[in-house]
Scaffold this motif. Structure first.
Motif, PDB file in Angstrom:
ATOM      1  N   TYR A  58       5.933  11.081  -3.577  1.00 15.21           N
ATOM      2  CA  TYR A  58       5.006  10.149  -4.247  1.00 15.21           C
ATOM      3  C   TYR A  58       3.926  10.909  -4.999  1.00 15.21           C
ATOM      4  O   TYR A  58       3.619  10.613  -6.162  1.00 15.21           O
ATOM      5  N   THR A  65       3.578  10.407   0.411  1.00 10.16           N
ATOM      6  CA  THR A  65       4.575  11.436   0.700  1.00 10.16           C
ATOM      7  C   THR A  65       4.522  12.493  -0.399  1.00 10.16           C
ATOM      8  O   THR A  65       3.888  12.302  -1.440  1.00 10.16           O
ATOM      9  N   ILE A 102      -6.254   5.272   2.584  1.00 15.01           N
ATOM     10  CA  ILE A 102      -5.216   6.239   2.946  1.00 15.01           C
ATOM     11  C   ILE A 102      -5.818   7.326   3.845  1.00 15.01           C
ATOM     12  O   ILE A 102      -6.837   7.931   3.499  1.00 15.01           O
ATOM     13  N   CYS A 159       0.858  -1.181   0.000  1.00 15.56           N
ATOM     14  CA  CYS A 159       0.000   0.000   0.000  1.00 15.56           C
ATOM     15  C   CYS A 159       0.897   1.236   0.000  1.00 15.56           C
ATOM     16  O   CYS A 159       1.801   1.353   0.834  1.00 15.56           O
ATOM     17  N   ARG A 174      -0.861   7.692   5.362  1.00 11.41           N
ATOM     18  CA  ARG A 174      -0.632   6.259   5.522  1.00 11.41           C
ATOM     19  C   ARG A 174      -1.962   5.502   5.592  1.00 11.41           C
ATOM     20  O   ARG A 174      -3.012   6.094   5.811  1.00 11.41           O
ATOM     21  N   GLU A 175      -1.869   4.196   5.440  1.00  7.05           N
ATOM     22  CA  GLU A 175      -3.068   3.367   5.433  1.00  7.05           C
ATOM     23  C   GLU A 175      -3.701   3.314   6.826  1.00  7.05           C
ATOM     24  O   GLU A 175      -3.013   3.204   7.834  1.00  7.05           O
ATOM     25  N   CYS A 223      -4.507  -1.619  -1.221  1.00  6.27           N
ATOM     26  CA  CYS A 223      -4.595  -1.510   0.238  1.00  6.27           C
ATOM     27  C   CYS A 223      -5.793  -2.303   0.752  1.00  6.27           C
ATOM     28  O   CYS A 223      -6.811  -2.393   0.068  1.00  6.27           O
ATOM     29  N   THR A 241      -2.310  11.697   7.642  1.00  2.00           N
ATOM     30  CA  THR A 241      -0.999  11.075   7.810  1.00  2.00           C
ATOM     31  C   THR A 241      -0.403  10.594   6.486  1.00  2.00           C
ATOM     32  O   THR A 241       0.809  10.403   6.377  1.00  2.00           O
ATOM     33  N   ILE A 269       2.502   5.023   0.431  1.00  6.65           N
ATOM     34  CA  ILE A 269       2.477   6.090   1.433  1.00  6.65           C
ATOM     35  C   ILE A 269       2.470   7.413   0.682  1.00  6.65           C
ATOM     36  O   ILE A 269       3.326   7.652  -0.183  1.00  6.65           O
TER      37      ILE A 269
END
Length: 204
Positions: free
Chosen positions: A87, A84, A128, A80, A134-135, A124, A132, A82
């Motif tokens: 990204y 950023t 998301i 999954c 994140r997952e 995932c 954050t 992230i």
């Protein structure tokens, strides 16, 4: 009394308008997923060499339940992303920037026409977290499907079937239905079949 009635009417109208807005967002989301699927198919048509970059899933010997189990196993092996800054700067397509991101694979079935179908696979289990990047497992990524008609070969029969093809993924709230003991596996939907006998080859 008249003021109370007017207030109730205003509340009802407000709720109805809110439901219309939510349905509009939902429909627009599905339309966006379908558009992404069609655009990627068109890209593959213009650049056939891109097909070699896609993973191939062979389901020739799978029944429907086996295909579901295979999809769950392969989904767990995916990473999954992230979200950023680096990204997001590289992510160009909606499927990469979606809160339930996905990728496209090619599904192969030697008994089916067409043998290869373009299919989406969620990256995932959860979604998301927009804060954050994140997952989070508080939400769930689930595939969105489109129905198409395919031809399958069973021994000496040709059957027209309805197949559910995943065209993208979307983020949903987990089901709150109470379950006793272990969660039962989802039941596979039986596709409708119209079968015809294949004519024997004339060797004379």
């Amino acid at each position: 009394m008249e003021m109370i009635i007017k207030t109730i009417i205003i509340i009802i109208v407000g709720v109805a308008e809110g439901m219309k807005v939510r349905m509009s967002h939902y429909e627009n989301g599905l339309a966006g997923i379908a558009a992404e699927y069609q655009q990627f198919k068109a890209l593959l048509h213009r650049n056939p060499q891109l097909m070699d970059t896609l993973d191939v899933i062979n389901i020739t010997n799978d029944d429907v339940d086996a295909a579901i189990r295979r999809e769950k196993r392969s989904a767990r092996n995916e990473s999954c992303p992230i979200f950023t800054n680096s990204y997001l700067q590289k992510a160009e397509s909606p499927r990469e920037r979606s809160l339930s991101p996905w990728k496209f694979v090619r599904e192969f079935d030697a008994r089916r026409t067409p043998r290869y179908l373009l299919k989406a696979k969620c990256l995932c289990d959860g979604c998301i977290n927009i804060v954050t990047g994140r997952e989070t497992k508080h939400l769930r990524s689930v595939p969105t499907h489109m129905r198409i008609t395919v031809v399958k070969t069973y021994k000496r029969k040709l059957c027209y079937e309805t197949a559910n093809i995943a065209i993208g993924c979307t983020c949903v709230v987990p089901s709150r239905k109470p379950t006793a003991g272990k969660t039962a596996a989802p039941k596979s939907e039986k596709s409708k079949k119209n079968c015809y006998k294949r004519p024997k080859a004339n060797l004379s």
